[in-house]
Design a protein around this motif. Structure first.
Motif, PDB file in Angstrom:
ATOM      1  N   GLU A 332       0.827  -1.212   0.000  1.00  0.00           N
ATOM      2  CA  GLU A 332       0.000   0.000   0.000  1.00  0.00           C
ATOM      3  C   GLU A 332       0.857   1.256   0.000  1.00  0.00           C
ATOM      4  OE1 GLU A 332      -3.465   2.154   2.741  1.00  0.00           O
ATOM      5  OE2 GLU A 332      -2.879   0.078   3.136  1.00  0.00           O
ATOM      6  N   SER A 333       1.973   1.228   0.715  1.00  0.00           N
ATOM      7  CA  SER A 333       2.826   2.420   0.831  1.00  0.00           C
ATOM      8  C   SER A 333       3.493   2.787  -0.495  1.00  0.00           C
ATOM      9  CB  SER A 333       3.895   2.198   1.903  1.00  0.00           C
ATOM     10  OG  SER A 333       4.803   1.170   1.513  1.00  0.00           O
ATOM     11  N   HIS A 334       3.512   1.861  -1.465  1.00  0.00           N
ATOM     12  CA  HIS A 334       4.125   2.150  -2.757  1.00  0.00           C
ATOM     13  C   HIS A 334       3.098   2.500  -3.839  1.00  0.00           C
ATOM     14  CE1 HIS A 334       7.422   0.049  -0.708  1.00  0.00           C
ATOM     15  NE2 HIS A 334       8.223   0.649  -1.560  1.00  0.00           N
ATOM     16  N   LEU A 335       1.823   2.477  -3.486  1.00  0.00           N
ATOM     17  CA  LEU A 335       0.764   2.854  -4.415  1.00  0.00           C
ATOM     18  C   LEU A 335       0.292   4.279  -4.108  1.00  0.00           C
ATOM     19  CD1 LEU A 335      -1.285  -0.473  -4.316  1.00  0.00           C
ATOM     20  CD2 LEU A 335      -0.026   0.405  -6.307  1.00  0.00           C
ATOM     21  N   SER A 336      -0.003   5.051  -5.135  1.00  0.00           N
ATOM     22  CA  SER A 336      -0.450   6.441  -4.967  1.00  0.00           C
ATOM     23  C   SER A 336      -1.831   6.638  -5.581  1.00  0.00           C
ATOM     24  CB  SER A 336       0.554   7.399  -5.607  1.00  0.00           C
ATOM     25  OG  SER A 336       1.820   7.293  -4.982  1.00  0.00           O
ATOM     26  N   ASN A 337      -2.477   7.744  -5.186  1.00  0.00           N
ATOM     27  CA  ASN A 337      -3.841   8.068  -5.632  1.00  0.00           C
ATOM     28  C   ASN A 337      -4.860   7.038  -5.147  1.00  0.00           C
ATOM     29  OD1 ASN A 337      -3.391  10.484  -6.884  1.00  0.00           O
ATOM     30  ND2 ASN A 337      -3.512   9.712  -8.976  1.00  0.00           N
ATOM     31  N   LEU A 338      -4.675   6.528  -3.924  1.00  0.00           N
ATOM     32  CA  LEU A 338      -5.576   5.504  -3.391  1.00  0.00           C
ATOM     33  C   LEU A 338      -6.871   6.084  -2.830  1.00  0.00           C
ATOM     34  CD1 LEU A 338      -3.013   3.194  -1.545  1.00  0.00           C
ATOM     35  CD2 LEU A 338      -4.285   2.667  -3.629  1.00  0.00           C
ATOM     36  N   VAL A 370     -11.001   0.168  -5.584  1.00  0.00           N
ATOM     37  CA  VAL A 370     -12.084   0.774  -6.365  1.00  0.00           C
ATOM     38  C   VAL A 370     -13.187   1.285  -5.442  1.00  0.00           C
ATOM     39  CG1 VAL A 370     -13.908   0.333  -8.059  1.00  0.00           C
ATOM     40  CG2 VAL A 370     -11.603  -0.521  -8.470  1.00  0.00           C
ATOM     41  N   GLY A 371     -13.483   0.554  -4.371  1.00  0.00           N
ATOM     42  CA  GLY A 371     -14.468   1.018  -3.396  1.00  0.00           C
ATOM     43  C   GLY A 371     -14.069   2.356  -2.781  1.00  0.00           C
ATOM     44  N   LEU A 372     -12.801   2.503  -2.429  1.00  0.00           N
ATOM     45  CA  LEU A 372     -12.310   3.764  -1.862  1.00  0.00           C
ATOM     46  C   LEU A 372     -12.348   4.881  -2.901  1.00  0.00           C
ATOM     47  CD1 LEU A 372      -9.272   2.349   0.150  1.00  0.00           C
ATOM     48  CD2 LEU A 372     -11.427   3.195   1.102  1.00  0.00           C
ATOM     49  N   LYS A 373     -12.060   4.554  -4.150  1.00  0.00           N
ATOM     50  CA  LYS A 373     -12.123   5.556  -5.211  1.00  0.00           C
ATOM     51  C   LYS A 373     -13.560   6.020  -5.450  1.00  0.00           C
ATOM     52  CE  LYS A 373      -9.082   6.717  -7.301  1.00  0.00           C
ATOM     53  NZ  LYS A 373      -8.088   7.809  -7.037  1.00  0.00           N
ATOM     54  N   ILE A 374     -14.520   5.096  -5.328  1.00  0.00           N
ATOM     55  CA  ILE A 374     -15.929   5.466  -5.494  1.00  0.00           C
ATOM     56  C   ILE A 374     -16.372   6.368  -4.350  1.00  0.00           C
ATOM     57  CG2 ILE A 374     -18.294   4.552  -5.440  1.00  0.00           C
ATOM     58  CD1 ILE A 374     -17.257   2.167  -7.063  1.00  0.00           C
ATOM     59  N   ARG A 375     -15.906   6.091  -3.142  1.00  0.00           N
ATOM     60  CA  ARG A 375     -16.221   6.983  -2.015  1.00  0.00           C
ATOM     61  C   ARG A 375     -15.706   8.386  -2.283  1.00  0.00           C
ATOM     62  NH1 ARG A 375     -13.268   5.780   3.551  1.00  0.00           N
ATOM     63  NH2 ARG A 375     -11.550   6.594   2.285  1.00  0.00           N
ATOM     64  N   ASP A 376     -14.483   8.500  -2.777  1.00  0.00           N
ATOM     65  CA  ASP A 376     -13.901   9.801  -3.090  1.00  0.00           C
ATOM     66  C   ASP A 376     -14.679  10.493  -4.201  1.00  0.00           C
ATOM     67  OD1 ASP A 376     -11.681  11.788  -2.910  1.00  0.00           O
ATOM     68  OD2 ASP A 376     -11.266  11.100  -4.944  1.00  0.00           O
ATOM     69  N   LEU A 377     -15.069   9.736  -5.228  1.00  0.00           N
ATOM     70  CA  LEU A 377     -15.853  10.297  -6.318  1.00  0.00           C
ATOM     71  C   LEU A 377     -17.188  10.826  -5.803  1.00  0.00           C
ATOM     72  CD1 LEU A 377     -16.296   9.046  -9.881  1.00  0.00           C
ATOM     73  CD2 LEU A 377     -18.337   9.015  -8.478  1.00  0.00           C
ATOM     74  N   TYR A 378     -17.841  10.054  -4.933  1.00  0.00           N
ATOM     75  CA  TYR A 378     -19.120  10.490  -4.353  1.00  0.00           C
ATOM     76  C   TYR A 378     -18.939  11.805  -3.586  1.00  0.00           C
ATOM     77  CZ  TYR A 378     -22.836  10.791  -0.890  1.00  0.00           C
ATOM     78  OH  TYR A 378     -23.837  11.260  -0.073  1.00  0.00           O
TER      79      TYR A 378
END
Length: 395
Positions: A332-338, A370-378
């Motif tokens: 997780e620490s090496h992934l961005s835009n989460l 993707v679930g976290l990205k949908i929360r951010d989009l909402y």
């Protein structure tokens, strides 16, 4: 001024909505079936609902994805209280999940008589699907039909109030252009034929006692309609989770170790693709064995820009599986835009649902992301709608 929308469908011969008042909407809904008329008067507050579409074939992980998604927003997803015990709808604090099987226009017997599968558009009522999703998106409650998976019959409808987030999941959320245009974000779960076959064998032989021959016949019977009506929808998806056989084990056909690709369309409003290490670069990464425990055949990540159905996309790929979920924080620490709220939220969500299918591989990881990205989009959509009136007043 009152607004009236009138339409006819194959399954429900006539349905009418009459809307009055801009601050509170009252809907007079009736349908006529077998010369009987059913009436409902619904009053609801005006609100805008965010609509998410999830498409996949049956047995491809839609239910697991829904559980991960609703968990991100909080609250347990449960059937409507006091309603039909065979309802397919799931309601939580912020979300309502509608199964699009409820828009079958033919019951099980009717499909058999006409020689069509549930995947065939002729067995589904897209007019009603469109009108009801449109109504819910506009803050108007509807009486949605119920397809009973136990009996194979079309049951009496159930009242669905407009939620903050509406998820429509099933075979055809992106098939009809009118419904597709109502979606604020769309996902397609793309399970390769090899993996789908391995999963179905594991499930149907072990749990249901089916023979290998019957499983093969079932898959082959569905394949023409799947290829014609379901699979083409992935070209419209904003994100695709593609599940493939591993490349770490030569000639593997068990489907236990998976290679999973998260394909994210560029240029989608309120959605920034996830990347590994350096955005826009081409990366191949084998995590350090001292920081991430993984038995044979190990784990490998890839990231690169790509093209998908003539769309520019970013692709993050994971091949292999985790042994210890608590060590996922290293990845997780090496992934961005989460779009996480705090450091380690992806790992926390994965640990919370460690017993869900796919929690030790890329399917669970990318579904969670993707679930976290949908929360951010909402949250961005709602914030934008809140500021829009003020911006309009300034203009």
């Amino acid at each position: 001024m009152a607004v009236s929308t009138i339409y006819s469908t194959q399954a429900l011969n006539s349905t009418h909505f009459f809307t009055s008042s801009s601050s509170s909407k009252q809907v007079f809904f009736y349908r006529r079936q077998n010369n009987r008329r059913f009436n409902t008067i619904i009053t609801c507050a005006a609100q805008q609902t965010v609509v998410i579409g999830l498409a996949a074939d049956s047995g491809c992980g839609k239910s697991t994805f829904m559980r991960r998604l609703t968990s991100v927003f909080g609250g347990a997803a449960e059937p409507p209280k006091g309603g039909n015990p065979d309802s397919n709808t799931l309601i939580s604090d912020m979300t309502t999940v509608i199964c699009l099987d409820d828009y079958h226009s033919l019951d099980r017997t009717g499909r058999k008589e006409k020689g069509v599968t549930a995947l065939d558009p002729r067995a589904n009522d897209f007019d009603l699907m469109y009108e009801q999703v449109k109504a819910l998106k506009s803050g108007i409650a509807v009486e949605k039909p119920i397809y009973n998976h136990v009996t194979g019959l079309l049951d009496a409808p159930e009242l669905i109030q407009p939620p903050k987030i509406l998820v429509i999941e099933g075979l055809h959320p992106m098939f009809d252009e009118r419904v597709r245009d109502l979606l604020d974000f769309s996902i397609y779960l793309d399970i390769s034929n090899e993996v789908k076959f391995a999963w179905k064998i594991q499930r149907d032989m072990a749990e249901r006692g089916h023979s290998l021959e019957s499983i093969k016949a079932s898959i082959e019977a569905r394949k023409p309609d799947f290829d014609a009506f379901i699979d083409p929808q992935k070209q419209y998806a904003d994100a695709v989770i593609e599940v493939l056989p591993t490349q770490l084990i030569p000639d593997d056909n068990e489907g236990k170790v998976l290679r999973v690709r998260l394909i994210m369309k560029e240029g989608v409003k309120y959605f920034s693709p996830v990347y590994l290490f350096d955005e826009g670069s081409t990366i191949s990464w084998i995590p350090c064995g001292r920081k991430l425990t993984c038995s044979y055949p190990g784990i490998k990540f890839n990231y690169a820009p790509d093209s998908y159905f003539d769309h520019e996309v970013s692709v993050v790929e994971m091949d292999g599986q985790f042994d210890r979920l608590d060590e996922l924080i290293y990845v997780e620490s090496h992934l961005s835009n989460l779009s996480t709220k705090f450091y380690g939220e992806v790992t926390q969500q994965m640990l919370k649902h460690a017993d869900f299918p796919g929690s030790n591989n890329g399917t669970g990881l990318f579904q969670t992301i993707v679930g976290l990205k949908i929360r951010d989009l909402y949250e961005q959509l709602i914030a934008n709608k809140a500021t829009a009136p003020a911006e309009a007043a300034k203009a």
